[in-house]
Design a protein around this motif. Structure first.
Motif, PDB file in Angstrom:
ATOM      1  N   GLY A  28       0.801  -1.230   0.000  1.00 24.07           N
ATOM      2  CA  GLY A  28       0.000   0.000   0.000  1.00 24.07           C
ATOM      3  C   GLY A  28       0.824   1.266   0.000  1.00 24.07           C
ATOM      4  N   HIS A  29       2.112   1.149   0.230  1.00 26.64           N
ATOM      5  CA  HIS A  29       2.987   2.328   0.202  1.00 26.64           C
ATOM      6  C   HIS A  29       3.363   2.634  -1.247  1.00 26.64           C
ATOM      7  CE1 HIS A  29       4.567   2.494   4.611  1.00 26.64           C
ATOM      8  NE2 HIS A  29       3.249   2.553   4.524  1.00 26.64           N
ATOM      9  N   THR A  30       2.992   3.820  -1.684  1.00 26.74           N
ATOM     10  CA  THR A  30       3.249   4.169  -3.074  1.00 26.74           C
ATOM     11  C   THR A  30       4.607   4.824  -3.281  1.00 26.74           C
ATOM     12  OG1 THR A  30       2.146   6.292  -2.747  1.00 26.74           O
ATOM     13  CG2 THR A  30       0.786   4.460  -3.547  1.00 26.74           C
ATOM     14  N   ALA A  31       5.202   5.314  -2.232  1.00 31.85           N
ATOM     15  CA  ALA A  31       6.509   5.964  -2.336  1.00 31.85           C
ATOM     16  C   ALA A  31       7.602   5.009  -1.867  1.00 31.85           C
ATOM     17  CB  ALA A  31       6.537   7.232  -1.490  1.00 31.85           C
ATOM     18  N   LEU A  32       8.705   5.008  -2.601  1.00 32.86           N
ATOM     19  CA  LEU A  32       9.821   4.115  -2.284  1.00 32.86           C
ATOM     20  C   LEU A  32      11.119   4.875  -2.483  1.00 32.86           C
ATOM     21  CD1 LEU A  32      10.173   0.399  -3.186  1.00 32.86           C
ATOM     22  CD2 LEU A  32      12.082   1.950  -3.630  1.00 32.86           C
ATOM     23  N   TYR A  33      12.054   4.671  -1.558  1.00 35.07           N
ATOM     24  CA  TYR A  33      13.306   5.425  -1.532  1.00 35.07           C
ATOM     25  C   TYR A  33      14.479   4.457  -1.375  1.00 35.07           C
ATOM     26  CZ  TYR A  33       9.740   8.574   0.488  1.00 35.07           C
ATOM     27  OH  TYR A  33       8.591   9.272   0.751  1.00 35.07           O
ATOM     28  N   TRP A  34      15.587   4.817  -1.977  1.00 37.30           N
ATOM     29  CA  TRP A  34      16.847   4.110  -1.744  1.00 37.30           C
ATOM     30  C   TRP A  34      17.858   5.102  -1.153  1.00 37.30           C
ATOM     31  CZ3 TRP A  34      17.937  -1.006  -2.149  1.00 37.30           C
ATOM     32  CH2 TRP A  34      17.081  -1.808  -2.919  1.00 37.30           C
ATOM     33  N   TYR A  35      18.591   4.589  -0.153  1.00 37.58           N
ATOM     34  CA  TYR A  35      19.657   5.360   0.476  1.00 37.58           C
ATOM     35  C   TYR A  35      20.908   4.486   0.562  1.00 37.58           C
ATOM     36  CZ  TYR A  35      16.067   8.623   2.232  1.00 37.58           C
ATOM     37  OH  TYR A  35      15.047   9.539   2.341  1.00 37.58           O
ATOM     38  N   ARG A  36      22.046   5.154   0.693  1.00 32.48           N
ATOM     39  CA  ARG A  36      23.296   4.448   0.924  1.00 32.48           C
ATOM     40  C   ARG A  36      23.865   4.929   2.248  1.00 32.48           C
ATOM     41  NH1 ARG A  36      28.084   5.130  -3.428  1.00 32.48           N
ATOM     42  NH2 ARG A  36      27.980   7.293  -2.709  1.00 32.48           N
ATOM     43  N   GLN A  37      24.401   3.989   3.025  1.00 32.03           N
ATOM     44  CA  GLN A  37      25.008   4.343   4.310  1.00 32.03           C
ATOM     45  C   GLN A  37      26.393   3.730   4.386  1.00 32.03           C
ATOM     46  OE1 GLN A  37      23.063   2.870   7.913  1.00 32.03           O
ATOM     47  NE2 GLN A  37      23.726   4.695   9.022  1.00 32.03           N
ATOM     48  N   ARG A  38      27.386   4.590   4.349  1.00 26.86           N
ATOM     49  CA  ARG A  38      28.758   4.137   4.515  1.00 26.86           C
ATOM     50  C   ARG A  38      29.032   3.971   6.007  1.00 26.86           C
ATOM     51  NH1 ARG A  38      30.475   7.612  -0.255  1.00 26.86           N
ATOM     52  NH2 ARG A  38      30.919   6.088  -1.884  1.00 26.86           N
ATOM     53  N   LEU A  39      30.069   3.203   6.330  1.00 26.28           N
ATOM     54  CA  LEU A  39      30.379   2.854   7.704  1.00 26.28           C
ATOM     55  C   LEU A  39      30.511   4.107   8.577  1.00 26.28           C
ATOM     56  CD1 LEU A  39      31.062   0.589   9.695  1.00 26.28           C
ATOM     57  CD2 LEU A  39      33.464   0.877   9.056  1.00 26.28           C
ATOM     58  N   GLY A  40      29.762   4.155   9.641  1.00 30.45           N
ATOM     59  CA  GLY A  40      29.870   5.239  10.601  1.00 30.45           C
ATOM     60  C   GLY A  40      29.310   6.563  10.138  1.00 30.45           C
ATOM     61  N   GLN A  41      28.513   6.537   9.088  1.00 30.62           N
ATOM     62  CA  GLN A  41      27.980   7.794   8.562  1.00 30.62           C
ATOM     63  C   GLN A  41      26.458   7.766   8.492  1.00 30.62           C
ATOM     64  OE1 GLN A  41      29.884   9.349   5.101  1.00 30.62           O
ATOM     65  NE2 GLN A  41      31.898   8.574   5.658  1.00 30.62           N
ATOM     66  N   GLY A  42      25.897   8.896   8.175  1.00 30.50           N
ATOM     67  CA  GLY A  42      24.464   9.004   7.980  1.00 30.50           C
ATOM     68  C   GLY A  42      24.065   8.454   6.616  1.00 30.50           C
ATOM     69  N   LEU A  43      22.816   8.598   6.292  1.00 32.23           N
ATOM     70  CA  LEU A  43      22.285   8.048   5.059  1.00 32.23           C
ATOM     71  C   LEU A  43      22.353   9.075   3.930  1.00 32.23           C
ATOM     72  CD1 LEU A  43      20.958   6.351   7.435  1.00 32.23           C
ATOM     73  CD2 LEU A  43      19.118   5.890   5.821  1.00 32.23           C
ATOM     74  N   GLU A  44      22.757   8.610   2.762  1.00 34.17           N
ATOM     75  CA  GLU A  44      22.789   9.455   1.573  1.00 34.17           C
ATOM     76  C   GLU A  44      21.633   9.065   0.659  1.00 34.17           C
ATOM     77  OE1 GLU A  44      26.813   9.618  -0.393  1.00 34.17           O
ATOM     78  OE2 GLU A  44      27.151   7.972   1.017  1.00 34.17           O
ATOM     79  N   PHE A  45      20.826  10.012   0.297  1.00 34.14           N
ATOM     80  CA  PHE A  45      19.713   9.763  -0.618  1.00 34.14           C
ATOM     81  C   PHE A  45      20.225   9.362  -1.995  1.00 34.14           C
ATOM     82  CE2 PHE A  45      15.739  10.318  -2.707  1.00 34.14           C
ATOM     83  CZ  PHE A  45      15.992  10.984  -3.903  1.00 34.14           C
ATOM     84  N   LEU A  46      19.605   8.347  -2.587  1.00 32.53           N
ATOM     85  CA  LEU A  46      19.951   7.918  -3.937  1.00 32.53           C
ATOM     86  C   LEU A  46      18.834   8.208  -4.933  1.00 32.53           C
ATOM     87  CD1 LEU A  46      21.605   4.444  -3.186  1.00 32.53           C
ATOM     88  CD2 LEU A  46      22.747   6.643  -3.614  1.00 32.53           C
TER      89      LEU A  46
END
Lengths: 113, 112
Positions: A28-46
């Motif tokens: 039912g969720h129409t929105a989908l996101y991908w992120y990348r997280q390098r070691l010890g860091q926050g999430l980067e939007f893809l």
């Protein structure tokens, strides 16, 4: 109720190989996101998918990265000719119609040898 | 630009104490803010959110405070428990619909 499901949970591959990561969003969720997280860091939007609209690809770091989504269901993130710098955890999230909050899966830990 | 590598800010507290985790955000146009908790090997878990037309919001044992004047966000955890030990991330949503920009994270360690 199932949450966001990602597979595989871990992937080890050699430099130069292509990899495909899968995300099953919450039903039912129409929105989908991908992120990348390098070691010890926050999430980067893809990349961000919302319904039938053109995806927001503004976070993809290079043309080796691409993603597809089948309708409002499964998404795959593909990395071609992997490099060691691609080693990271790749996280998928989904939400209702692009609203917040986003709900995350547990990610795919990708290691490039 | 993005933040540091392995040297995340850390906060150590005793069980039962109150914890305050701080976050500075960058985009004055951001209209939505959210706190996530991330345990080792898991994805981020939603804790609490707040919209820019509010300055305080309370949940169960957690309170988020927003100061738009200085672009500062804080998460207060009451009666911190060992199970609260994790990395805490703040995130903001700016003008780009759907996209969240994450802070670097703070490691919270709760000692029994």
């Amino acid at each position: 109720g199932a949450g966001v499901s990602q597979s595989p949970s871990n992937k080890v591959t050699e430099k130069g190989k292509d990899v495909e990561l899968r995300c099953d969003p919450i039903s039912g969720h129409t929105a989908l996101y991908w992120y990348r997280q390098r070691l010890g860091q926050g999430l980067e939007f893809l990349i961000y998918f919302q319904g039938n609209s053109a995806p927001d690809k503004s976070g993809l770091p290079s043309d080796r990265f691409s993603a597809e989504r089948t309708g409002e269901s499964v998404s795959t993130l593909t990395i071609q000719r992997t490099q060691q710098e691609d080693s990271a955890v790749y996280l998928c999230a989904s939400s209702l119609e692009g609203f917040q909050p986003q709900h995350f899966g547990d990610g795919t830990r990708l290691s490039i040898l | 630009g993005e933040s540091v590598g392995l040297h995340l800010p850390t906060l150590s507290v005793q069980e039962g104490d109150n914890s305050i985790i701080n976050c500075a955000y960058s985009n004055s146009a951001s209209d939505y803010f959210i706190w996530y908790k991330q345990e080792s090997g898991k994805g981020p878990q939603f804790i609490i959110d707040i919209r820019s037309n509010m300055d305080k919001r309370q949940g169960q044992r957690v309170t988020v405070l927003l100061n738009k004047t200085v672009k500062h966000l804080s998460l207060q955890i009451a009666a911190t428990q060992p199970g609260d030990s994790a990395v805490y991330f703040c995130a903001e949503k700016g003008t780009s619909y759907g996209k969240l920009t994450f802070g670097q994270g703070t490691i919270l360690t709760v000692h029994p």
